[in-house]
Design an enzyme around this catalytic site. Sequence first.
Site, short mmCIF file in Angstrom:
data_model
loop_
_atom_site.label_atom_id
_atom_site.label_comp_id
_atom_site.label_asym_id
_atom_site.label_seq_id
_atom_site.Cartn_x
_atom_site.Cartn_y
_atom_site.Cartn_z
N ASP A 84 39.19 75.98 -20.91
CA ASP A 84 38.96 77.20 -20.16
C ASP A 84 38.02 78.20 -20.58
O ASP A 84 37.62 78.00 -21.64
CB ASP A 84 40.29 77.82 -19.82
CG ASP A 84 41.06 78.26 -20.83
OD1 ASP A 84 40.85 77.72 -22.04
OD2 ASP A 84 41.91 79.42 -20.80
N GLU A 141 44.09 78.26 -22.25
CA GLU A 141 44.50 78.84 -23.65
C GLU A 141 44.47 80.68 -23.38
O GLU A 141 44.91 81.23 -23.98
CB GLU A 141 43.61 78.35 -24.72
CG GLU A 141 43.84 78.85 -25.90
CD GLU A 141 43.38 80.32 -26.37
OE1 GLU A 141 44.18 81.13 -26.88
OE2 GLU A 141 42.31 80.72 -25.69
N GLU A 142 43.23 80.98 -22.57
CA GLU A 142 43.09 82.41 -22.40
C GLU A 142 44.00 83.04 -21.25
O GLU A 142 44.16 84.31 -21.21
CB GLU A 142 41.70 82.64 -21.77
CG GLU A 142 40.41 81.90 -22.50
CD GLU A 142 40.25 82.71 -23.91
OE1 GLU A 142 41.07 83.66 -24.21
OE2 GLU A 142 39.32 82.19 -24.66
N ARG A 183 43.44 77.54 -43.93
CA ARG A 183 44.65 78.39 -44.56
C ARG A 183 45.99 77.86 -44.14
O ARG A 183 46.42 77.54 -42.95
CB ARG A 183 44.62 80.04 -44.00
CG ARG A 183 45.54 80.91 -44.53
CD ARG A 183 45.39 82.23 -44.15
NE ARG A 183 46.18 83.08 -44.72
CZ ARG A 183 45.76 84.06 -45.66
NH1 ARG A 183 44.54 84.04 -45.89
NH2 ARG A 183 46.61 84.92 -46.38
N HIS A 365 34.38 86.57 -27.03
CA HIS A 365 34.62 87.38 -25.82
C HIS A 365 33.57 88.39 -25.49
O HIS A 365 33.79 89.58 -24.85
CB HIS A 365 35.91 88.16 -25.80
CG HIS A 365 37.15 87.07 -25.80
ND1 HIS A 365 38.11 87.45 -25.45
CD2 HIS A 365 37.38 85.73 -26.21
CE1 HIS A 365 39.18 86.33 -25.45
NE2 HIS A 365 38.43 85.30 -26.08
#
Length: 392
Positions: A84, A141-142, A183, A365
């Site tokens: 998206d 996802e957003e 990580r 963004h």
Amino acid sequence: MSRSNDYARLEDFEAERETLTAMRHHLHAHPELSYEETRTAAFVADKLEGWGYEVTRGVGGHGVVARLVNGSGPRSVAIRADMDALPITEATGLPYASRTPGVMHACGHDGHTTMLLGAAEYLARTRRFSGTLNLVFQPAEEGGAPSGAKAMIADGLFERFPCDAIFGLHNHPGAPEGHILLRSGPIMAAGDTVVLTVHGKGGHASRPHLAVDPVMVACSLVMALQTVVSRSIDPTQTAVVTVGAFHAGEASNVIPDSARMLLSVRSFDPAIRALLETRIRRLATSHVAGYDASVEIDYQHGYPVVVNSDAETTFAREVAEELVGPQAVSTCGLIPGSEDFAYFLEKKPGSFLRLGNGVGSAMLHNARYDFADASLPVGAALWARLAERYLQ
């Protein structure tokens, strides 16, 4: 460490750079918001079907899952890409800039989708693995709540497409193009939103003693909230409380009845996340009460902490170092942004990686952001080699 030609190499995908770039530019020019990814999902599904995958559309909304079984290996792996875009007007001026007003791929999901498609084509063509490959193309996802990852899980993702582990990645502005960061343990923060509405007593601005001024009370609360992290959280831990919006009143000579503020709360540990909520609730309630005001608290729990499994992250690091060399692989610092891949990792072991998008890249963004095409072959090769190694 094995750099065997039996597994995908970066050179295999450098030859496909133009194809990958053209695909990414197409997706970039035709972005779709969360819950609206109809054309993107169809583009992805059509490609995968053409390469011989068993494709299931409409998983958790516009989600697409592609399955490919090869050989008799008992293991299965899932790799996820998000699809998206964001409600941002693009300001890059690029020839392939968004053709949809007010919508753009400002977070690089066009690149994430392209890299997984590039790996998908290679794996279907070479089939140098034994086991089950599940490629998960996720919507929304957003979107916040409801999350696309959560929706796919609720739609039976892991029951319908079983896997032993799941992997994903996000591009990383500020790191060199093609550089891979990993990580173990927590890597991205839980993100909660809090809406605080302070209720006072409206009145005339010239007679404040007859009112209970919610603007003054709320401003005082903004300052008090800055002590939540500095005086309640262990200094060796990480947390953020930010007041991002404040709304009150419309006229200079009117004391309004209420003031409203919005908070963003970030943390990397479930216990600290719970402590932050307790402190914010208590502080807000007691602080405004001292001014004879009251507060309405809407505490919205967002995405959980992204917690990478040790074994899967170690494995991914081995694959990355085989692919690009140890000099282009590093340990990622904690990232205060949030990701709904966290929901997948609550159900399955796995790892969420970061891929460099350039030292001078615009931040995520941002209206001037663009995914680095130079990273496309690295990401595609990484997924292909990881799948081959996991299903060797």
